[in-house]
Design an enzyme around this catalytic site. Structure first.
Site, PDB file in Angstrom:
ATOM      1  N   ASP A   1      34.238 -26.158 144.530  1.00 42.46           N
ATOM      2  CA  ASP A   1      35.096 -27.154 145.164  1.00 42.46           C
ATOM      3  C   ASP A   1      36.543 -26.868 144.778  1.00 42.46           C
ATOM      4  O   ASP A   1      36.869 -25.789 144.302  1.00 42.46           O
ATOM      5  CB  ASP A   1      34.672 -28.560 144.732  1.00 42.46           C
ATOM      6  CG  ASP A   1      34.532 -28.667 143.215  1.00 42.46           C
ATOM      7  OD1 ASP A   1      35.286 -27.964 142.510  1.00 42.46           O
ATOM      8  OD2 ASP A   1      33.679 -29.442 142.742  1.00 42.46           O
TER       9      ASP A   1
ATOM     10  N   HIS B   1      27.565 -21.149 146.655  1.00 47.53           N
ATOM     11  CA  HIS B   1      28.105 -22.489 146.931  1.00 47.53           C
ATOM     12  C   HIS B   1      29.594 -22.487 146.603  1.00 47.53           C
ATOM     13  O   HIS B   1      30.015 -22.834 145.508  1.00 47.53           O
ATOM     14  CB  HIS B   1      27.362 -23.526 146.077  1.00 47.53           C
ATOM     15  CG  HIS B   1      27.798 -24.940 146.315  1.00 47.53           C
ATOM     16  ND1 HIS B   1      27.209 -25.756 147.260  1.00 47.53           N
ATOM     17  CD2 HIS B   1      28.758 -25.698 145.726  1.00 47.53           C
ATOM     18  CE1 HIS B   1      27.780 -26.941 147.245  1.00 47.53           C
ATOM     19  NE2 HIS B   1      28.734 -26.937 146.319  1.00 47.53           N
TER      20      HIS B   1
ATOM     21  N   ASP C   1      18.449 -18.688 147.408  1.00 45.32           N
ATOM     22  CA  ASP C   1      19.804 -18.324 147.830  1.00 45.32           C
ATOM     23  C   ASP C   1      20.216 -19.238 148.978  1.00 45.32           C
ATOM     24  O   ASP C   1      20.321 -18.820 150.137  1.00 45.32           O
ATOM     25  CB  ASP C   1      19.833 -16.852 148.236  1.00 45.32           C
ATOM     26  CG  ASP C   1      21.256 -16.333 148.435  1.00 45.32           C
ATOM     27  OD1 ASP C   1      22.201 -17.097 148.159  1.00 45.32           O
ATOM     28  OD2 ASP C   1      21.419 -15.180 148.858  1.00 45.32           O
TER      29      ASP C   1
ATOM     30  N   GLU D   1      25.822 -22.161 142.609  1.00 41.54           N
ATOM     31  CA  GLU D   1      27.224 -22.438 142.272  1.00 41.54           C
ATOM     32  C   GLU D   1      27.646 -21.686 141.015  1.00 41.54           C
ATOM     33  O   GLU D   1      26.904 -21.595 140.037  1.00 41.54           O
ATOM     34  CB  GLU D   1      27.458 -23.936 142.072  1.00 41.54           C
ATOM     35  CG  GLU D   1      28.937 -24.268 141.913  1.00 41.54           C
ATOM     36  CD  GLU D   1      29.234 -25.742 142.073  1.00 41.54           C
ATOM     37  OE1 GLU D   1      30.274 -26.065 142.675  1.00 41.54           O
ATOM     38  OE2 GLU D   1      28.425 -26.574 141.614  1.00 41.54           O
TER      39      GLU D   1
END
Length: 619
Positions: free
Chosen positions: A167, A514, A562, A571
């Site tokens: 993020d 991710h 995956d 992540e």
């Protein structure tokens, strides 16, 4: 106890002295050798008693070499042969130099060195703010250039730093731990980094983090009352459509929603970890005196704030409690105090870090299932290894010896717990140690343990100690390195799935990490908050390869999915990659070992204080 202690394997450490004194040597030089009476041997008598004719005849037939007399013919023949041989050897050497050579190329880098170079690239991909020209991640650009300035409650620039994971939130707590870990690895293994051409790269990586931390509090002041703990927001309540760093799926370069700044006023854990980070960085940059002193001043201010404003930074119910909840601040006091002592040489920090009550509060005597697990939340194990280093190399003695010996013994026990024979931790069938007891995202804990084990083995070797005891059994240093090596090899592909968990390393690695920036193409299209969702949902591989990212890892059955949306598998985080870099450099190359002295560059000599002068004598 003396500064250097005793050789633990027997024998004194003193340097033997010459028995002759300077006065003896002076008297010997003053003697007139020619005035000494002595008996002449027969050869010398013959030189003195022989007549001129006798000497002439002998010179024609013999040559006296001092230790023996030889025939003149034999002497001339021998000298001639030697001269001819010398001329011949010179000609051969000249011809050999004239012939062009084919130099053997240097050996290819080992697997750990190859992976190290890639792992460092992950930090380039995580940079926020205005990127340097040499960032070398083509799909990244300047981002979040209004951080801090867009929040009226803050009103100052908080541009820079690192995004935590996939993020765009900047969490100071794990980021500070990551930078501390990277600095520790540079202090110990700068020669290895330099040998593979990555020393400048990792120094730039550390400085990028340190410069940002200096923005998150009043670093020029001696006393502060607040510290920034987070920029951006990741919390999403059920049914909420408020744009933030978790609801939206956007490239960081395209973010246009508000990014709030969260400050804390009682956060000992955060401030002490940030102090540790700046203190460790000050040792890395000791060659830049002004910058190093700036870092030390900031660290001093933060540690003072940590002691005066007790509390956990995540206790206020912010995002931190959901993503990076801190369970205690006592371990940060031991950890931060240790780094403050090493950066300043101020013994008051060492007195704090070795205080028995602080060790008790930090859990040094508790044991339990998580004892010996080094992570962004619990730094006690790292502090124990760091203070064991102090005891091994400097042996400061009283009043620190008792707790240092305790920490040293506990470090030995922790190293024993990593060995499969003792079954302190479960392992997958493929051999991966389960330091987080089968819970998701295991690799971040594994790499930290691999780093500490390899590092402690190097400490023992530098102290001329061949191993350590686990109960009655003695284990050589290589046992620690084997543990570290097998765990990192598992991560690099030696596992049941034959998959590397470091992106870009090997032939098979995760393709759907991710990560917002990696999953959205840089094609000139601005994908808004919801516009990027299609890139999150697609089953296609990421269009951008985030080289060096170590993903969260497999489950306790060696399985891996995956899948981009499943962050428990795919992540990557700053803290995880920092541990990976540290472990890789410790295992890479041959030789070098640790740098024993740089860590103690600010520590004064530990000689005992001289006794006071005696009172004047009176009859």
């Amino acid at each position: 106890m003396s500064m250097y202690g005793r050789d633990p394997w027997g024998g004194p450490l003193e340097i033997c002295h010459d028995s002759a004194t300077d006065d003896d040597r002076s008297r010997n030089l003053d003697l007139d050798r020619g005035a000494l009476s002595r008996t002449l041997d027969e050869t010398q008598q013959s030189w003195l008693l022989a007549g001129p004719g006798d000497q002439g005849r002998k010179k024609k037939k013999y040559v006296d070499l001092g230790c023996l007399v030889v025939s003149r013919k034999l002497f001339v023949w021998t000298v001639g042969v030697l001269l001819a041989a010398a001329v011949f050897a010179g000609l051969v050497a000249g011809i050999a130099k004239a012939i062009p050579r084919h130099h053997r190329p240097p050996p290819p880098p080992d697997d750990f060195t190859v992976a190290l170079r890639k792992a460092l690239m992950f930090f380039n991909a995580q940079k926020s703010g205005k990127l340097p020209k040499n960032n070398n991640v083509h799909w990244r650009g300047n981002s979040c250039m209004k951080d801090g300035l867009s929040d009226p409650a803050v009103g100052r620039s908080l541009v820079g730093g690192y995004y935590d994971a996939g993020d765009a939130v900047k969490f100071n707590f794990p980021a500070a731990f990551s930078m501390t870990l990277l600095s520790w690895s540079v202090i110990e293994y700068s020669a290895k980094y330099e040998a593979v051409g990555e020393l400048g790269h990792i120094r730039d990586t550390i400085k990028w983090g340190a410069d940002y931390f200096l923005k998150t509090f009043n670093s020029t002041a001696d006393t502060i009352d607040r510290v920034v703990m987070q920029v951006g927001s990741g919390a999403t309540s059920p049914g909420s459509t408020q744009p933030n760093d978790h609801y939206c799926w956007m490239r960081p370069e395209d973010i246009d929603y508000p990014r709030p700044v969260v400050e804390c006023h009682a956060c000992s854990d955060l401030a002490a970890e940030m102090a540790a980070s700046l203190a460790a960085a000050s040792i890395v940059f000791k060659d830049n005196k002004a910058y190093s002193q700036k870092l030390v001043h900031g660290a001093t201010t933060l540690f003072k704030f940590a002691r005066q404003n007790r509390g956990r930074y995540s206790a206020g119910g912010s995002d931190a409690a959901k993503f990076y909840n801190s369970t205690s601040y006592w371990d940060e006091f031991v950890w931060g105090g240790s780094w403050m002592y090493l950066a300043t040489g101020n013994s008051s920090y060492l007195q704090l870090a070795t205080h028995p009550k602080l060790a008790k509060h930090a859990g040094a005597y508790w044991g339990g299932p998580d004892y010996g697990v080094f992570s962004w939340d619990n730094k006690l194990t790292g502090a124990q290894v760091l203070l064991s280093r102090l005891r091994l190399f400097l042996s400061p003695g009283y009043p620190y010896e008792e707790i240092l010996r305790t920490f040293h013994n506990q470090t030995s026990i922790i190293m024993c717990s990593y060995l499969p024979i003792f079954k302190s931790f479960n392992r997958t069938k493929g051999g991966l140690i389960q330091l987080n007891h089968g819970r998701p995202q295991p690799l971040q804990y594994v790499v930290n343990a691999a780093f500490l084990a390899s590092l402690y083995g190097d400490y023992l070797e530098a102290a001329d100690t061949p191993g350590w005891y686990c109960g009655p059994h003695f284990y050589p240093i290589e046992t620690l390195r084997n543990f570290a090596r097998t765990q990192i090899e598992y991560i690099l592909g030696k596992n049941p799935l034959k998959m590397s968990y470091v992106v870009g390393y090997g032939n098979r690695y995760p393709k759907r990490v991710h990560h917002r920036g990696a999953s959205i193409p840089k094609n000139g299209v601005h994908y808004g908050c919801k516009g990027g969702w299609k890139w999150r949902e697609t089953k296609k591989p990421n269009p951008n390869i985030i080289v060096g990212a170590m993903v969260a890892g497999p489950d306790r059955h060696d399985g891996f999915k995956d899948v981009r949306k499943n962050y428990n598998y795919t992540e990557a985080t700053l803290a995880g990659n920092a541990g990976l870099v540290a472990a890789l450099v410790a295992l890479s190359g041959e030789g070098h070992g640790v740098d024993k002295n740089t860590m103690f560059s600010a520590v004064p000599p530990m000689f005992p204080s001289p006794p006071p002068p005696p009172a004047p004598w009176k009859p």
